[in-house]
Scaffold this active site. Structure first.
Site, short mmCIF file in Angstrom:
data_model
loop_
_atom_site.label_atom_id
_atom_site.label_comp_id
_atom_site.label_asym_id
_atom_site.label_seq_id
_atom_site.Cartn_x
_atom_site.Cartn_y
_atom_site.Cartn_z
N CYS A 83 72.38 63.81 47.92
CA CYS A 83 71.36 63.20 48.76
C CYS A 83 70.01 63.71 48.27
CB CYS A 83 71.56 63.56 50.23
SG CYS A 83 70.33 62.84 51.34
N GLU B 70 70.64 55.95 47.24
CA GLU B 70 71.43 56.33 46.08
C GLU B 70 71.15 55.30 44.99
OE1 GLU B 70 72.51 58.56 43.99
OE2 GLU B 70 73.50 59.45 45.72
#
Length: 258
Positions: free
Chosen positions: A2, A111
């Site tokens: 993340c 992402e």
């Protein structure tokens, strides 16, 4: 992993959801600060933790944990993620995992996957639009000259079936019913909460292709999360991924800690 995330709720609006108290002297302007669409390491993030009395509190920390034993913070690597499988044993995270676990509120995260020569960003969020809580840890670093920096990291785990299209890791997302257990550092050691550090359910999230403007931390506006195409999801009945992933890739480079 993340490396960027989004929070589009003010701290005041989330107070009922997370049940935290506002510390005395907390800057009222921070409670209603604007939505954040591209939060990156080194920036301040909101975390929710609990004291020995079990009362939840909210505070701001710098995203990028600095271990307490670090002599020179400027030479310390940027530890914005911690692998949940090993965090309890790693010197950098061990004490924080035992004594300073927290929740990191988030609306979604980004992402990337490679599309030819381009890194294509996806915005991953709960399909029902709810606010999530990532599992986090915090540490306070004290400089030799008296400076003090509150820092934090987000725990990651292996990817669920949706996320494997984009990366082999994802943040640990804690269900509301697990928040008290995670925050109870007084009674629960890391091994007692290890079962909480698991991939999210396959049907919890959707991955939305969004603008490449998300690649730059200089951009921070609502247009970053506007869909460019239909989201990637899991077919609930067949339990099959609807699209085939490209190779995993890292997010665009982050800034330095200072």
């Amino acid at each position: 992993m993340c490396g960027r995330f989004v929070l589009i709720e003010s701290l005041r609006a989330m107070q009922n959801l997370f049940g935290y108290r506002i510390p005395a002297g907390f800057d009222e302007r921070i409670l209603d600060m604007g939505n954040r669409y591209n939060i990156a390491p080194t920036q301040p993030i909101a975390v929710v933790d609990a004291g020995l009395d079990g009362v939840r509190h909210v505070r701001l920390v710098r995203w990028g944990l600095i271990p307490a034993w670090t002599k020179d913070a400027k030479t310390q690597s940027l530890l914005f993620n911690a692998r949940s499988e090993t965090a309890a044993d790693k010197p950098s995270f061990r004490t924080a995992m035992r004594h300073r676990r927290c929740l990191v509120p988030a609306s979604g995260f980004y992402e990337w996957r490679r599309m030819g020569s381009t890194k294509m960003p996806y915005y991953i969020r709960p399909r029902d639009g709810s606010t999530m809580a990532f599992a986090g840890i915090t540490e306070t670093w004290l400089g030799s000259e008296g400076s003090e920096i509150d820092t934090g990291a987000i725990l990651t785990t292996s990817a669920n079936r949706l996320m494997t299209m984009l990366h082999d890791r994802m943040p640990v997302i804690l269900a509301p019913g697990d928040w008290d257990e995670w925050l109870d550092c007084g009674n629960r050691r890391p091994r007692d909460v290890s079962h909480l550090m698991r991939p999210a359910a396959d049907d919890l999230l959707e991955a939305i292709p969004v603008s490449e403007r998300a690649n730059s931390v200089a951009n921070d506006d609502e247009a970053l999360i506007a869909p460019l195409a239909e989201p990637l999801t899991i077919d609930a009945e067949k339990a099959e991924v609807k699209q085939t992933p490209d190779p995993d890739d890292e997010p665009p480079a982050q800034g330095s800690l200072f």
